[in-house]
Design an enzyme around this catalytic site. Sequence first.
Site, mmCIF file in Angstrom:
data_model
loop_
_atom_site.group_PDB
_atom_site.id
_atom_site.type_symbol
_atom_site.label_atom_id
_atom_site.label_comp_id
_atom_site.label_asym_id
_atom_site.label_seq_id
_atom_site.Cartn_x
_atom_site.Cartn_y
_atom_site.Cartn_z
ATOM 1 C CG ASP A 97 39.405 43.863 32.014
ATOM 2 O OD1 ASP A 97 39.755 44.850 32.702
ATOM 3 O OD2 ASP A 97 40.132 42.860 31.849
ATOM 4 C CG HIS A 98 38.676 42.816 35.544
ATOM 5 N ND1 HIS A 98 39.842 43.178 36.183
ATOM 6 C CD2 HIS A 98 39.055 42.029 34.504
ATOM 7 C CE1 HIS A 98 40.871 42.628 35.574
ATOM 8 N NE2 HIS A 98 40.430 41.929 34.545
ATOM 9 C CD GLU B 240 43.606 43.546 32.036
ATOM 10 O OE1 GLU B 240 43.156 43.053 30.989
ATOM 11 O OE2 GLU B 240 43.268 43.159 33.168
ATOM 12 C CB THR C 49 40.732 39.365 30.753
ATOM 13 O OG1 THR C 49 41.460 40.379 31.431
ATOM 14 C CG2 THR C 49 40.735 39.687 29.266
HETATM 15 C C1 GP9 Z 1 46.333 38.580 29.527
HETATM 16 C C2 GP9 Z 1 45.125 39.213 29.988
HETATM 17 C C3 GP9 Z 1 44.945 39.311 31.458
HETATM 18 O O1 GP9 Z 1 46.366 38.009 28.254
HETATM 19 O O2 GP9 Z 1 44.144 39.534 29.129
HETATM 20 O O3 GP9 Z 1 43.822 38.681 31.941
HETATM 21 P P1 GP9 Z 1 43.305 38.894 33.448
HETATM 22 O O4 GP9 Z 1 44.408 38.479 34.375
HETATM 23 O O5 GP9 Z 1 42.987 40.346 33.618
HETATM 24 O O6 GP9 Z 1 42.088 38.042 33.546
HETATM 25 MN MN MN Z 2 41.682 41.763 32.785
#
Ligand code: GP9
Ligand code: MN
Length: 435
Positions: A260-261, A38, A82
Amino acid sequence: KKSDIDKVREYLKTHYAGANPEYAGIAKGKNVFVIHLESFQQFLIDLKINGQEVTPFLNSIYHSNSTIAFDNFFNQVGQGKTSDAENMLETSTFGLPQGSLFATQGSSQTFQAMPAILSQDEGYSSAVFHGNNASFWNRNNTYKNMGYQYFFDASYYDTSGDKAMGYGLKDKLLFNDSIKYLERMQQPFYAKYITVTNHFPYTLDDQDKNPDFTTTDTGSSVVDGYFQTANYLDNSIKEFYDYLDKSGLSKNSIVVIYGDHYGISNSENKTLASVIGKDPNTWSSYDDAMLQRVPFMIDIPGYTKGHIDHTYGGEIDVMPTLEHLLGITDTSGFIQFGQDLLSTARQQLVAFRNKDYVTPDYAYINKTIYDNKTGQAVTNPSKELTGKIDQWQKSVNSQLSNSDAVNQKDLLRFYTPTGFKAVDGTKYNYANGLA
Ligand code: GP9
Ligand code: MN
């Protein structure tokens, strides 16, 4: 319209890069772990602060003889964050120009996604492990249409008291408490772990802080906190690897690790600059764009020629790369917009969701062309460069617009690749786990 998909197929004929025979099938039959880091950016890799590595374990994987790692791999997410990253990895189509495809269309969309392809072609089972509620980003519905067999969301774990924070179950507990489900899965499996602890605002309970790690003192709680939660995430991956080694799973499983970012937003980048050895006074949009690199690495048991590959690519390219490694060596029949990162025929052009782009030599950011060698704007581009810019932009626009046509008009309804069976999402029920 049915004819719309024919136009997309014409485009993809010119875009398909194929596999690299040196790598095709080298991971055939292996379990696949996809570990979603994350908000994790590439600059964390090998970074030292106060003399300590922030992510020592991921650094060791990055440099391992069994890992193919990439250091010019960019995130390409839009507003779906995400969920856009997941969508790109599972389908090799872009997220939408606005909003999240998962949230707005995931419940009814036709997908030809990774879990379905691996199941049908190679006999894989599939599961997602995630410590947040199933409905976040509409995952519960979207995953069914992607053909995911199991979704072990927050309801499968004890998230009481201090076991969860922010976006759900803490990462160390996610990896540990999911083992009882993982161990009952039929092999080979495709298992995705979506971590949450390294998420804005990057806070950590005191008992989860590593006593041997001292973070920065920049005055920004976001920047200082980020190194601490990244260090925690790193340690959670180490613990999971320990389990994989002890259980023997590491011998027949590949581990795909990606960020992811961004975690640090452009507005905080000047604070970050000095920590990563850059000058905050000359910081530009170009520097912001260069920080959109995220890790991508593939750890393959028994592989000994690990290295860091410098090709320019991004999240859209992951799916064909993995398919080819896993033995699905001809993917020309699929509607996929990425190109195998290991292919020698690939075009090194990375499209961002806003139509900006990066190539190995130049980057087009915010209406300005930058020279990567100097990081400076090119004020008087030569005729030759102007021609190239036109070509790159056309290429980026058609990659994005063809992907958007597929997703916005749900065009996969009208095209089922030879040998592929359309997914029936109604047959999945995520309430029953492995009962
Ligand atoms: C929560 C998560 C966060 O389930 O995967 O998503 P994001 O805020 O990073 O898009
Ligand atoms: Mn994310």
